[in-house]
Design a protein around this motif. Structure first.
Motif, short mmCIF file in Angstrom:
data_model
loop_
_atom_site.label_atom_id
_atom_site.label_comp_id
_atom_site.label_asym_id
_atom_site.label_seq_id
_atom_site.Cartn_x
_atom_site.Cartn_y
_atom_site.Cartn_z
N LEU A 290 0.88 -1.38 -0.11
CA LEU A 290 -0.07 0.35 -0.17
C LEU A 290 1.19 1.39 -0.08
N PHE A 291 2.49 0.76 0.81
CA PHE A 291 2.81 2.43 0.90
C PHE A 291 3.47 2.59 -0.49
N ASP A 292 3.99 1.53 -1.17
CA ASP A 292 4.52 1.85 -2.26
C ASP A 292 4.09 2.26 -3.50
N GLY A 293 2.30 2.02 -3.42
CA GLY A 293 1.26 2.78 -4.49
C GLY A 293 0.98 1.37 -5.03
N LYS A 294 1.69 -0.07 -4.90
CA LYS A 294 1.63 -1.29 -5.77
C LYS A 294 0.41 -1.82 -5.83
N ILE A 295 -0.42 -1.19 -4.62
CA ILE A 295 -1.97 -1.89 -4.42
C ILE A 295 -3.13 -0.81 -3.40
#
Length: 319
Positions: A290-295
């Motif tokens: 979530l933090f990395d913006g992958k999901i």
């Protein structure tokens, strides 16, 4: 990654997904209810995406990592877009048949007017075709096809394919409140389905976050009316209304499992927690993705879902 799951399917049991369309969604349609989001890359010309040997090797490797209890009932082409856009689809199906697991393809049927598409699909064991309406105006509003795909060609393709395919043919009709759920609409849809004569006609409603946040399922009364109209016309139909369950397969690599499934299949929160548990990992992995913006996390019908972060936020504003 090409393969994911297996995920529980209300039609196919345990389904190991095969995503033969890489990157962002590529489709002939941009259905208002699509769980993968709005189509940014419209296509109608078929392209080569993966060599069939690459698909075979990845699926075979995926199967080797699964436990005995997670062996799938079907290998299902359910792509990040329309699977028949893959010009190598037929060859890939032939390769995967070496694994002795039935092959399913879920298609929106928009390219069935192409003889080569029909020929490719003839290699499969189970095909689902999308029939949301028998009305051209509703088709354009609901499925939002690419401008060079005509309703006439779509109907002709359905007719030709349904008369030639020897495997199990299913249809699926997604009902959306106020769009294709009036009595008149349902009768038009039923007439088209009758002409296609599927072994089973599935009636479904949006249960995952749709492309447009304005999309809502019809009332229970309307769903029952649809079932009765289909049945009265002699169509064997089944309702697909509920949650599939949390029994998702796992490979031991939680990050890959989450990303691969989320790319084409939003994961409900309880299913996500079960998947983390099976992979012997904790919510830190989820929080990192979530933090990395992958999901990203979205809400629909008071339920939380996790989806692949490919697109703009269509859930925070009305379209």
């Amino acid at each position: 990654m090409i393969s994911f799951g297996p995920v529980p399917s209300r039609r196919l049991g345990k389904s190991l997904g095969v995503n033969n369309i890489p990157g962002e969604k590529k489709c002939t349609y941009s259905c208002i209810y699509c769980q993968v989001g709005v189509t940014k890359h419209y296509l109608s010309a078929r392209e080569s995406f993966y060599d069939p040997s690459v698909i075979f090797n990845e699926v075979n490797h995926h199967l080797e990592k699964l436990s005995v209890n997670d062996k799938p009932d079907y290998l299902t082409f359910v792509a990040n877009g329309e699977p028949t856009l893959d010009i190598n689809l037929g060859k890939s199906i032939i390769e995967l048949k070496k694994l002795n697991i039935p092959i399913a393809v879920i298609t929106n049927a928009s390219l069935l007017y192409d003889p080569q598409v029909c020929s490719d699909l003839m290699q499969a064991d189970w095909i689902s075709v999308k029939i949301d309406t028998g009305s051209e105006s509703i088709w354009k509003k609901l499925n939002r096809p690419l401008h060079n795909i005509s309703f006439e060609a779509y109907l002709k393709g359905l007719d030709v394919f349904s008369k030639s395919f020897k495997g199990f043919l299913a249809s699926e009709t997604m009902l959306v409140r106020g769009v294709n759920d009036s009595t008149e609409d349902l009768n038009e849809t039923t007439e088209l389905i009758q002409s296609v004569a599927p072994s089973t006609a599935y009636i479904s409603i949006p249960t995952r976050p749709p492309a447009l946040s304005s999309v809502e399922p019809p009332s229970e009364t309307v769903i029952n009316e649809a079932y009765q109209i289909f049945s009265e016309k002699g169509i064997k139909c089944k309702l697909i209304l509920g949650f599939e369950g949390t029994d998702t397969g796992f490979t031991g690599n939680a990050i890959d499992d989450i990303i691969n499934i989320c790319t084409v299949h939003p994961i409900r929160e309880d299913t996500m927690l079960e998947l983390l548990k099976k992979n012997n990992t904790d919510v830190f992995v989820l929080e990192s993705l979530l933090f990395d913006g992958k999901i990203k996390k979205v809400s629909y019908n008071s339920k939380l879902f996790y989806i692949r972060q490919f697109r703009d936020d269509y859930f925070s504003k009305k379209k």
